[in-house]
Design an enzyme around this catalytic site. Structure first.
Site, PDB file in Angstrom:
ATOM      1  CB  CYS A  72      -5.584   2.381   9.498  1.00  8.30           C
ATOM      2  SG  CYS A  72      -4.181   1.290   9.356  1.00  8.30           S
ATOM      3  CG  HIS A 109      -4.837   5.639   7.115  1.00  8.26           C
ATOM      4  ND1 HIS A 109      -3.883   5.836   8.096  1.00  8.26           N
ATOM      5  CD2 HIS A 109      -4.620   4.390   6.620  1.00  8.26           C
ATOM      6  CE1 HIS A 109      -3.138   4.750   8.178  1.00  8.26           C
ATOM      7  NE2 HIS A 109      -3.560   3.866   7.296  1.00  8.26           N
ATOM      8  CG  ASN A 135       0.177   3.011   7.564  1.00  8.50           C
ATOM      9  OD1 ASN A 135      -0.417   3.447   8.539  1.00  8.50           O
ATOM     10  ND2 ASN A 135      -0.332   2.070   6.789  1.00  8.50           N
TER      11      ASN A 135
HETATM   12  O1  UT7 Z   1      -2.899   1.130   6.628  1.00  8.58           O
HETATM   13  C1  UT7 Z   1      -4.044   0.620   6.030  1.00  8.58           C
HETATM   14  C2  UT7 Z   1      -3.900  -0.590   5.274  1.00  8.58           C
HETATM   15  N1  UT7 Z   1      -2.741  -0.664   4.436  1.00  8.58           N
HETATM   16  C3  UT7 Z   1      -2.847  -0.416   3.123  1.00  8.58           C
HETATM   17  O2  UT7 Z   1      -3.869   0.064   2.681  1.00  8.58           O
HETATM   18  C4  UT7 Z   1      -1.691  -0.805   2.251  1.00  8.58           C
HETATM   19  C5  UT7 Z   1      -2.200  -0.996   0.847  1.00  8.58           C
HETATM   20  N2  UT7 Z   1      -1.211  -1.576  -0.047  1.00  8.58           N
HETATM   21  C6  UT7 Z   1      -0.128  -0.917  -0.519  1.00  8.58           C
HETATM   22  O3  UT7 Z   1       0.123   0.215  -0.134  1.00  8.58           O
HETATM   23  C7  UT7 Z   1       0.711  -1.581  -1.582  1.00  8.58           C
HETATM   24  O4  UT7 Z   1       0.082  -2.757  -1.982  1.00  8.58           O
HETATM   25  C8  UT7 Z   1       2.164  -1.902  -1.135  1.00  8.58           C
HETATM   26  C9  UT7 Z   1       2.979  -0.632  -0.988  1.00  8.58           C
HETATM   27  C10 UT7 Z   1       2.165  -2.659   0.179  1.00  8.58           C
HETATM   28  C11 UT7 Z   1       2.866  -2.754  -2.169  1.00  8.58           C
HETATM   29  O5  UT7 Z   1       2.836  -2.107  -3.428  1.00  8.58           O
HETATM   30  P1  UT7 Z   1       2.380  -2.898  -4.740  1.00  8.58           P
HETATM   31  O6  UT7 Z   1       2.525  -1.973  -5.855  1.00  8.58           O
HETATM   32  O7  UT7 Z   1       1.020  -3.470  -4.445  1.00  8.58           O
HETATM   33  O8  UT7 Z   1       3.488  -4.000  -4.833  1.00  8.58           O
HETATM   34  P2  UT7 Z   1       3.317  -5.586  -4.821  1.00  8.58           P
HETATM   35  O9  UT7 Z   1       3.009  -6.051  -3.430  1.00  8.58           O
HETATM   36  O10 UT7 Z   1       2.376  -5.983  -5.921  1.00  8.58           O
HETATM   37  O11 UT7 Z   1       4.751  -6.042  -5.213  1.00  8.58           O
HETATM   38  C12 UT7 Z   1       5.328  -5.759  -6.485  1.00  8.58           C
HETATM   39  C13 UT7 Z   1       6.716  -6.290  -6.512  1.00  8.58           C
HETATM   40  C14 UT7 Z   1       6.863  -7.734  -6.014  1.00  8.58           C
HETATM   41  O12 UT7 Z   1       7.868  -8.359  -6.758  1.00  8.58           O
HETATM   42  P3  UT7 Z   1       7.470  -9.397  -7.921  1.00  8.58           P
HETATM   43  O13 UT7 Z   1       6.691 -10.472  -7.211  1.00  8.58           O
HETATM   44  O14 UT7 Z   1       6.627  -8.615  -8.902  1.00  8.58           O
HETATM   45  O15 UT7 Z   1       8.783  -9.827  -8.432  1.00  8.58           O
HETATM   46  C15 UT7 Z   1       7.323  -7.561  -4.592  1.00  8.58           C
HETATM   47  O16 UT7 Z   1       8.076  -8.682  -4.139  1.00  8.58           O
HETATM   48  O17 UT7 Z   1       7.535  -5.506  -5.639  1.00  8.58           O
HETATM   49  C16 UT7 Z   1       8.208  -6.354  -4.721  1.00  8.58           C
HETATM   50  N3  UT7 Z   1       8.377  -5.637  -3.476  1.00  8.58           N
HETATM   51  C17 UT7 Z   1       9.439  -4.877  -3.195  1.00  8.58           C
HETATM   52  N4  UT7 Z   1      10.530  -4.562  -3.909  1.00  8.58           N
HETATM   53  C18 UT7 Z   1      11.416  -3.744  -3.336  1.00  8.58           C
HETATM   54  C19 UT7 Z   1       7.515  -5.612  -2.406  1.00  8.58           C
HETATM   55  N5  UT7 Z   1       8.031  -4.831  -1.447  1.00  8.58           N
HETATM   56  C20 UT7 Z   1       9.205  -4.360  -1.902  1.00  8.58           C
HETATM   57  C21 UT7 Z   1      10.191  -3.509  -1.371  1.00  8.58           C
HETATM   58  N6  UT7 Z   1      11.263  -3.225  -2.123  1.00  8.58           N
HETATM   59  N7  UT7 Z   1      10.054  -2.962  -0.143  1.00  8.58           N
END
Ligand code: UT7
Length: 334
Positions: free
Chosen positions: A119, A259, A289
């Protein structure tokens, strides 16, 4: 080297972009994986993203964005000295996507090479072009960010498939008077965090076999929470360092083009840099993204939708963070 060339700047003389026609909405994704529009919008800020057609590869998207940029700059493909393509989704491992683009643009007098910095690739590309122009090594450089992330996204993995989209952005860079254009650049990396964001299969470490395809090694693997923590800190420090190197501070910045990985990351950066919402250029809601393409697409669309708004003398900070890890920034005087 001609000594006159030492005291010049490097300016963007044309900016172009292209996104594929197909729109993939959150509602479409609700039918594909266990997710909801509400979760995606709240956690990421994304409502829809663009997806390349079957026959569209990174060089095709790059070509359309480049033609747009060249037209705006009034530069012909044959006039280019260098073509730098930032991409993590090259048409093939080699030759470079830049070489494929060089042929289509008829840039017979140009060196062409890809930059792989995920990125942050566009920031790295601008930084290299800036150095090349300042040292007198080149006069006209095309820098492109182009991605077909859908080609390595697992559309059964809700943690990643809601994030990524396809698109390309391009700029033509040429010499200009000193004190204008690129004022400072900054590039960093930390390879000890490779496992936070990578595509394991398809390289020399893990050539793809039927077994590895079944395991999904051809797809993006991501630990989102680890990346999130690092992203805000790295982008803020890159912006501050870059401003300082130009003898300025981030309070002098008129526009921030970050980004587009997550609206919460963008907001975190904005607040720490004490910028107003209207100073930050955001299109993640419509584009998602697009990795190395996200900054030039956001800039190009903003210029198209608000012509003349970023005016002469305005300071624009570009800042990115991504797999590698890599991060960096560019401070630009319009
Ligand atoms: O491009 C450059 C590099 N990329 C980044 O910088 C990305 C950085 N990270 C992020 O943007 C975020 O971490 C994400 C958007 C990927 C995820 O958000 P989060 O708030 O960190 O969520 P999480 O991964 O901690 O997941 C929270 C919960 C989980 O459920 P449990 O384990 O708490 O029951 C996930 O399974 O949300 C669940 N979850 C979803 N639920 C519905 C993860 N993805 C989804 C989804 N829909 N698409």
């Amino acid at each position: 080297m001609n000594s006159n060339k030492k005291i010049r700047g490097a300016c963007i003389t044309g900016i172009g972009c292209y996104v594929p026609e197909k729109v993939l909405t959150n509602q479409d994704l609700e039918k594909m994986v266990d997710t909801s529009d509400e979760w995606i919008v709240t956690r990421t800020g994304i409502k829809e993203r663009r997806i390349a057609a079957e026959n569209e590869a990174a060089s095709d998207l790059a070509y359309h964005a480049s033609m747009d940029a060249l037209k705006k700059a009034g530069v012909k493909g044959r006039d280019l000295d260098q073509i730098i393509v930032a991409t993590a989704t090259s048409d093939m491992i080699f030759p470079s996507t830049a070489c494929l683009l060089q042929d289509r643009l008829g840039s017979k007098n140009s060196a062409a090479y890809d930059v792989t910095a995920a990125c942050s690739g566009f920031i790295y590309g601008i930084s290299m072009a800036h150095s090349m122009i300042l040292t007198g090594k080149a006069e006209k450089i095309l820098v492109v960010g182009s991605e077909v992330l859908s080609s390595m996204t697992d559309y059964t993995d809700r943690k990643t498939c809601v994030l990524f989209g396809d698109g390309a952005g391009a700029v033509v860079m040429e010499p200009c008077e000193a004190g204008k254009g690129v004022l400072a650049t900054y590039m960093r990396s930390d390879g000890s965090y490779t496992d936070l964001l990578y595509k394991p299969g398809g390289g020399s470490r893990m050539p793809l076999t039927p077994e590895r395809l079944k395991e999904g090694q051809q797809y993006i693997h991501m630990k989102g929470d680890g990346l999130f923590k690092y992203a805000v800190k790295a982008m803020v420090s890159a912006a501050r360092k870059t401003a300082k190197d130009a003898g300025l501070t981030t309070e002098d910045v008129d526009y921030l083009i970050p980004h587009q990985a997550n609206i919460r990351i963008i907001e975190g950066v904005r607040k720490r840099l004490k910028l107003k919402k209207e100073q930050v250029i955001v299109n993640i809601d419509r584009i998602g993204n697009t990795s190395s393409a996200s900054i030039p697409i956001a800039w190009c669309e903003y210029e198209r939708n608000h012509p003349g708004k970023i005016s002469g003398g305005d300071l624009v900070m570009l800042v990115a963070f991504g797999g590698g890890l890599t991060w960096g920034a560019v401070l630009y005087r319009k």
